[in-house]
Design a protein around this motif. Structure first.
Motif, mmCIF file in Angstrom:
data_model
loop_
_atom_site.group_PDB
_atom_site.id
_atom_site.type_symbol
_atom_site.label_atom_id
_atom_site.label_comp_id
_atom_site.label_asym_id
_atom_site.label_seq_id
_atom_site.Cartn_x
_atom_site.Cartn_y
_atom_site.Cartn_z
ATOM 1 N N THR A 1 0.790 -0.900 0.139
ATOM 2 C CA THR A 1 0.255 0.012 0.083
ATOM 3 C C THR A 1 1.060 0.753 0.004
ATOM 4 N N ILE A 2 0.347 2.583 -0.826
ATOM 5 C CA ILE A 2 1.073 4.015 -0.814
ATOM 6 C C ILE A 2 0.916 4.374 -0.036
ATOM 7 N N ASP A 3 -0.648 5.030 -0.930
ATOM 8 C CA ASP A 3 -1.412 5.609 -0.165
ATOM 9 C C ASP A 3 -2.671 5.513 0.718
ATOM 10 N N VAL A 4 -3.200 6.797 0.774
ATOM 11 C CA VAL A 4 -4.090 6.343 1.755
ATOM 12 C C VAL A 4 -5.435 6.100 1.139
ATOM 13 N N ALA A 5 -5.767 5.121 1.438
ATOM 14 C CA ALA A 5 -7.257 4.173 0.862
ATOM 15 C C ALA A 5 -8.116 4.543 2.231
ATOM 16 N N TYR A 6 -9.069 4.814 1.604
ATOM 17 C CA TYR A 6 -10.218 5.318 2.186
ATOM 18 C C TYR A 6 -11.643 5.028 2.374
ATOM 19 N N ARG A 7 -12.242 3.379 3.459
ATOM 20 C CA ARG A 7 -13.432 3.154 2.458
ATOM 21 C C ARG A 7 -14.656 2.754 2.759
ATOM 22 N N THR B 1 -22.741 -0.836 9.872
ATOM 23 C CA THR B 1 -23.221 -2.714 10.576
ATOM 24 C C THR B 1 -24.635 -1.665 10.968
ATOM 25 N N GLU B 2 -25.027 -2.672 11.622
ATOM 26 C CA GLU B 2 -26.732 -2.146 12.101
ATOM 27 C C GLU B 2 -26.151 -1.597 13.590
ATOM 28 N N LYS B 3 -25.081 -1.371 13.946
ATOM 29 C CA LYS B 3 -25.014 0.016 14.946
ATOM 30 C C LYS B 3 -24.095 0.995 14.931
ATOM 31 N N ARG B 4 -23.131 1.072 14.121
ATOM 32 C CA ARG B 4 -22.786 2.328 13.665
ATOM 33 C C ARG B 4 -22.220 1.614 12.108
ATOM 34 N N LYS B 5 -21.444 3.293 12.115
ATOM 35 C CA LYS B 5 -21.262 3.975 10.621
ATOM 36 C C LYS B 5 -19.373 4.098 10.885
ATOM 37 N N PHE B 6 -19.074 2.995 9.446
ATOM 38 C CA PHE B 6 -17.626 3.384 9.676
ATOM 39 C C PHE B 6 -16.721 3.891 8.315
ATOM 40 N N ILE B 7 -15.875 4.893 8.029
ATOM 41 C CA ILE B 7 -14.656 5.063 7.720
ATOM 42 C C ILE B 7 -13.525 4.607 7.574
ATOM 43 N N VAL B 8 -12.845 3.711 7.311
ATOM 44 C CA VAL B 8 -11.520 3.560 7.725
ATOM 45 C C VAL B 8 -9.892 3.766 6.242
ATOM 46 N N ALA B 9 -9.194 4.182 7.308
ATOM 47 C CA ALA B 9 -8.275 4.579 6.146
ATOM 48 C C ALA B 9 -7.065 2.979 6.352
ATOM 49 N N ASP B 10 -6.607 2.961 5.462
ATOM 50 C CA ASP B 10 -5.721 1.631 5.101
ATOM 51 C C ASP B 10 -4.474 2.599 4.653
ATOM 52 N N CYS B 11 -3.864 2.598 5.763
ATOM 53 C CA CYS B 11 -2.603 3.428 5.885
ATOM 54 C C CYS B 11 -1.111 2.539 5.452
ATOM 55 N N PRO B 12 -0.384 3.171 4.401
ATOM 56 C CA PRO B 12 1.123 2.845 3.952
ATOM 57 C C PRO B 12 2.297 2.112 4.936
#
Length: 641
Positions: A100-106, A110-121
């Motif tokens: 992984t080179i760049d920061v990838a956001y996804r 789930t039923e309880k919460r929303k998420f934004i996750v960043a995959d960091c190099p």
């Protein structure tokens, strides 16, 4: 009891369905949002873990899944039907290298919460990308390969996460399937990490044994392969951890003003994102840095007025009084306002390929505030592998150091440990507009609180009117030997004949006194021009026309001086002389010494000269005599009143 008709039953069923849909939509609309990052060393399985989370939460479309299956076969996944990492490693370079080179956001939920996750190099050379991902995160998942244990990059990323204020840490010991889910291996890694974590101030963390490959302890809890583990699965923990906005609601009220909302003459509100605390109509507030006070009249939103609002909400506030408030100001609780200062100690992460230029003026952006700032020579650089403090003259790409930061205007702030919004900043190069650093304010310097501007009764306008002239700074720039001093001298003589009050600051003359302690390194050249700019500013305050003859090789420093002065007071005069002509003149013999290697850091030879891109005046000393050049300049700057 009368039997229900078919029509009534259909209506009742539809009503129940509509009620369920409304309840479902309301539940999802009011879900909290958690931002988190995954980080760790190269090939610890960060992208695979995120891909697994997306897959298990049903966040992959059918066409994406089909493409993923094709790509997995193409890259030759080892016995696994799907390579989940390919969901996140979107860059072609990453797929080719398997990293992984760049920061990838996804995004997933789930039923309880929303998420934004960043995959960091994982690579050290991409530390700046990792800092970008961590800067907005509430939680960090630090992955460790169960076969390798705690590595240098594990330490590096843990330190950066802690430095950036992430207090929720998950130690995800990944690839447990490759060590036969051995409890002793897991316990040893947790023990090693706890020892390191205590050294850098991480007081607590949650350790979870997982397998991104097999899905152990990711979503389902518990895994049959780890009967010795009784803690939560990763998703269970992510769903229950407290988000930053909830924590920030317990703090005093702060809202940086983003813009003044003035749709018509009858409405004037101040829009922004609440950074901390809660606010209600009637609450007393203070506007900083001015210190003016008032009370909240209304809390306005698109959906109507609110009875209260808190951290994480974007609102428009109206005040009971007409007071001066604009973008960059901070509206705060009247009895617990943030601090205001112009000198700080800060921790800086350098993110540019070009090293920090000590003393150079950068734009500092903090919340909605933008000021001009200079960074002093670092007190030390932090070796985040060993935690040693190293001596440093500057900061290079990906280096972290502690230095003093001085701003040209008071800054409303709080220490970063108390507020990310009012304590975190970026530095922007004034010439390229590139972000060169991220920083965290530690505290204000005492002298910034003890030194105050002393007002005087005789203003700069009065000084100028007494001299019957408009103050100017005629800034002559060009190569050594271009004729700057000669032409500046001719201009001053002609101004003297016109009864103008002037003063000539010459580069060589100033270095005999004010700047005798400075050499000719890049840092010293920057400081040389900064001091001259401050002196020139004082002289314009006295109503003088100031002439300066300095090589001043860097555009940024010439722009810095322009920014110090009132509009139209700075006139950049480019004495345009080709290098070969200036070298042929070589009145002082400096070019010869530079060519022989006896004179280091000489502009035009082994130190660059950045010619003005849009100078106010250009004179060519090949086509003009010094007297002709002086006459031309005088004509260009008239009238002087």
């Amino acid at each position: 009891m009368a039997q229900e008709s078919t029509t009534d039953a259909i209506y009742r069923t539809e009503a129940l369905i509509a009620e369920d849909i409304d309840a479902y939509l309301d539940q999802h609309q009011h879900k909290t949002m958690l931002r988190f990052i995954t980080c760790g060393s190269v090939d610890d399985g960060k992208s695979t873990l995120i891909g697994r989370l997306l897959y298990d939460s049903k966040m992959i479309f059918e066409d994406q899944l089909a493409a993923l299956e094709r790509d997995s076969k193409r890259v030759g996944t080892q016995g696994q039907e799907i390579d989940f990492a390919l969901l996140v490693d979107g860059l072609a370079a990453e797929r080719e290298q398997g990293i992984t080179i760049d920061v990838a956001y996804r995004f997933f939920n789930t039923e309880k919460r929303k998420f934004i996750v960043a995959d960091c190099p994982g690579h050290e050379q991409y530390t700046r990308n990792m800092v970008t991902g961590a800067s907005t995160a509430d939680l960090a998942v630090i992955l460790v390969d169960a076969r390798k244990g705690v590595l240098v990059q594990t330490r590096r990323h843990s330190y950066i996460c802690h430095l950036l204020g992430i207090r929720n840490i998950v130690l995800a010991v990944n690839k447990m399937d490759l060590v036969d889910y051995d409890k002793a291996t897991f316990d040893k890694i947790v023990s090693d990490y706890r020892e390191f974590a205590s050294e850098i101030g991480i007081e607590s963390f949650t350790a979870i044994p997982i397998s991104g490959f097999r899905g152990d302890n990711i979503t389902a809890s518990p895994s049959a392969n780890t009967p010795w583990y009784s803690g939560p699965s990763l998703v269970d923990h992510l769903e229950s951890v407290e988000v930053r906005s909830a924590v920030d609601r317990d703090k005093p009220f702060r809202m940086p003003v983003q813009w003044v909302n003035r749709p018509d003459l009858d409405f004037r509100g101040f829009a922004g994102l609440i950074a901390g605390g809660e606010v209600r109509p009637g609450d007393p507030i203070r506007v900083l840095p001015s210190g003016k006070t008032s009370t909240i009249e209304r809390i306005v939103t698109f959906d109507g007025d609110l009875d209260e609002a808190g951290a994480g909400q974007s609102v428009t506030l109206t005040l009971a009084d007409e007071i001066d408030c604009s973008r960059g100001n901070v509206i705060a609780a009247a009895d617990a306002p943030p601090q205001v200062a112009d000198q700080f100690e800060a921790t800086i992460v350098w993110m540019s390929d070009d090293a920090l230029h000590v003393g150079r003026s950068y734009w500092l952006k903090l919340a909605t505030q933008t000021v001009s700032a200079t960074v002093r020579e670092p007190k030390y650089e932090i070796d985040i592998n060993s935690l040693e403090r190293l001596a440093a003259k500057t900061l290079e790409l990906n280096e972290i150091g502690v230095a003093e930061v001085h701003t040209d205007k008071p800054l409303v702030f709080e220490p970063y440990v108390d507020s990310r919004t009012l304590g975190g900043f970026i530095l922007v190069d004034k010439i390229t507009n590139a972000t060169v650093a991220a920083g965290m304010l530690n505290f204000s310097l005492r002298r910034s609180q003890n030194i105050h501007w002393q007002p005087t009764d005789i203003t700069r306008e009065h000084h100028a009117s007494m001299k019957n002239q408009t103050p100017r700074v005629l800034w002559f720039t060009g190569l050594s030997g271009s004729g700057k001093s000669t032409i500046a001298n001719e201009v001053e003589k002609k101004l003297a004949l016109m009864n103008r009050h002037t003063f000539l600051l010459d580069g060589d003359n100033v270095r005999h006194g004010l700047n005798k302690d400075l050499g000719f390194t890049e840092a010293d050249r920057i400081e040389n021009i900064r001091r001259i700019g401050e002196v020139a500013k004082l002289m314009t305050d006295a109503g003088l026309i100031v002439l300066t003859a300095f090589i001043s090789p860097f555009r940024a420093e010439r722009q810095m001086v322009r920014d110090m002065l009132a509009e139209h007071e700075f006139i950049e005069i480019f004495v345009d002389t080709p290098l070969e002509v200036a070298e042929e003149r070589d009145v002082k013999g400096l070019y010869k010494k530079a060519r022989e290697g006896k004179l280091k850091n000489f502009t035009g030879i082994d130190s660059p000269y950045e010619a003005p891109e849009n100078p106010d005046i250009v004179v060519n000393t090949v086509a003009m005599t010094p007297e002709e050049a002086a006459d031309y300049i005088i004509r260009q700057i008239l009238p002087l009143k």
